[in-house]
Design a protein around this motif. Structure first.
Motif, PDB file in Angstrom:
ATOM      1  N   ASP A   1       0.833  -1.197   0.000  1.00  0.00           N
ATOM      2  CA  ASP A   1       0.000   0.000   0.000  1.00  0.00           C
ATOM      3  C   ASP A   1       0.869   1.247   0.000  1.00  0.00           C
ATOM      4  OD1 ASP A   1      -2.257  -1.568   0.072  1.00  0.00           O
ATOM      5  OD2 ASP A   1      -2.558  -1.379   2.229  1.00  0.00           O
TER       6      ASP A   1
ATOM      7  N   PRO B   1      -2.079   0.360  -4.087  1.00  0.00           N
ATOM      8  CA  PRO B   1      -3.235   1.224  -3.822  1.00  0.00           C
ATOM      9  C   PRO B   1      -2.833   2.396  -2.915  1.00  0.00           C
ATOM     10  CG  PRO B   1      -3.649  -1.082  -3.193  1.00  0.00           C
ATOM     11  CD  PRO B   1      -2.172  -0.928  -3.401  1.00  0.00           C
TER      12      PRO B   1
ATOM     13  N   ILE C   1      -5.699  -0.750   0.223  1.00  0.00           N
ATOM     14  CA  ILE C   1      -6.458  -1.535  -0.745  1.00  0.00           C
ATOM     15  C   ILE C   1      -7.958  -1.313  -0.616  1.00  0.00           C
ATOM     16  CG2 ILE C   1      -6.752  -3.653   0.627  1.00  0.00           C
ATOM     17  CD1 ILE C   1      -5.828  -5.157  -1.975  1.00  0.00           C
TER      18      ILE C   1
ATOM     19  N   TRP D   1      -9.670   0.801  -3.198  1.00  0.00           N
ATOM     20  CA  TRP D   1     -10.109   0.109  -4.404  1.00  0.00           C
ATOM     21  C   TRP D   1     -11.364  -0.712  -4.139  1.00  0.00           C
ATOM     22  CZ3 TRP D   1      -5.019  -2.336  -6.755  1.00  0.00           C
ATOM     23  CH2 TRP D   1      -4.123  -1.297  -7.066  1.00  0.00           C
TER      24      TRP D   1
ATOM     25  N   ASP E   1      -9.523   7.438  -2.931  1.00  0.00           N
ATOM     26  CA  ASP E   1      -8.057   7.418  -2.870  1.00  0.00           C
ATOM     27  C   ASP E   1      -7.497   8.505  -1.960  1.00  0.00           C
ATOM     28  OD1 ASP E   1      -6.471   5.804  -5.436  1.00  0.00           O
ATOM     29  OD2 ASP E   1      -8.643   5.888  -5.408  1.00  0.00           O
TER      30      ASP E   1
ATOM     31  N   PHE F   1      -5.632   2.902  -8.844  1.00  0.00           N
ATOM     32  CA  PHE F   1      -5.991   1.664  -9.536  1.00  0.00           C
ATOM     33  C   PHE F   1      -5.557   1.739 -11.000  1.00  0.00           C
ATOM     34  CE2 PHE F   1      -8.978  -1.202 -11.757  1.00  0.00           C
ATOM     35  CZ  PHE F   1      -8.789  -2.360 -11.030  1.00  0.00           C
TER      36      PHE F   1
END
Length: 265
Positions: A99, A163, A167, A170, A205, A241
């Motif tokens: 990450d 990400p 994550i 996402w 994000d 992503f």
């Protein structure tokens, strides 16, 4: 190998130590590959489990240690050797998931990206050269012959999946499934918040801690990745992503290998 029998192998390495961590990344990677080569033959892709001793070096941030701790250094070198062995196999690619640990807007300050470049990409060729030199010295002691040079390492086959911030940014793109889980497991406590993201997916994000903003936490990551994950919508956000998908797409060998899997039963 004939096209009909074409296969490729993808090794999944993830820093996520959760019970479903690896399976979640595998499910996402499967959808990402469909954006790289739509209609690829997923049944001809072998998603390989990494070996337990190498997995332990991914977890707990051992992969990015500075070598001061001898035990951690040994584990990191073992991980790098494992990656190198896999990269030297034909039609084999390694997915390396970490990450960003920052919101997307602060991505240039990501320690993990910098250390991936410095402690993994930069070090891998040296690991191969040292291993080759050791083997060569042993052979030269037994025979008077010149050894071939160390094999060239196809670093483009090492695919960083990163990400931002984590994550969940996402996974929570799967608004429909997340809403269903919230209703099913938590009485709809955050359904309004979840469904609001349908019109502002780009904000995921930028959250400092996505998994802390919902009742879902990390408990349903595999379900979100495996059931109806909206890969194209997540890509169209044009943030982390899309960056990881585009990184895969720039690997010509991966595209070619995926193309060879298409259209065969």
């Amino acid at each position: 190998m004939s096209q009909e029998g074409a296969r490729l192998s993808i090794v999944i390495l993830t820093e996520d130590s959760g019970e479903d961590g690896r399976a979640t990344v595998e499910a996402l990677v499967g959808r990402m590959l469909d954006l790289v080569v739509p209609g690829y033959g997923r049944h001809r892709v072998d998603f390989l489990p990494s070996e337990p001793r190498e997995e332990e070096a991914m977890r707990g941030n051992v992969w990015k240690t500075d070598g001061r701790n001898p035990r951690e250094h040994e584990r990191r070198i073992r991980l790098l050797r494992y990656i190198a062995r896999k990269l030297l196999l034909p039609d084999t690619f390694v997915v390396f998931h970490v990450d960003g640990d920052r919101p997307w807007a602060e991505r240039n300050a990501s320690e993990n990206i910098a250390k991936f470049e410095r402690r993994v990409l930069t070090q891998l060729p040296h690991v191969v050269e040292r291993a080759h030199a050791n083997v060569s010295r042993a052979r030269l002691r037994s025979k008077d012959a010149l050894e071939p040079p160390a094999p060239a390492l196809p670093l483009e086959h090492l695919l960083l999946v990163c990400p931002f911030r984590s994550i969940e940014a996402w996974l929570y793109q799967n608004v429909r499934r997340a809403s269903e889980i919230c209703r099913r497991e938590h009485g709809g406590r955050h359904v309004g918040d979840i469904e609001a993201w349908d019109g502002m997916r780009e904000k995921l994000d930028e959250l400092p801690a996505p998994d802390q903003s919902l009742c879902l936490k990390k408990s349903y990551n595999l379900e979100l990745a495996s059931h109806g994950f909206p890969a194209q919508l997540a890509y169209d956000v044009r943030k982390s992503f899309a960056e990881s998908v585009d990184r895969m797409g720039r690997c010509g060998a991966l595209r070619d290998a995926l193309e060879r899997t298409r259209g065969w039963g």
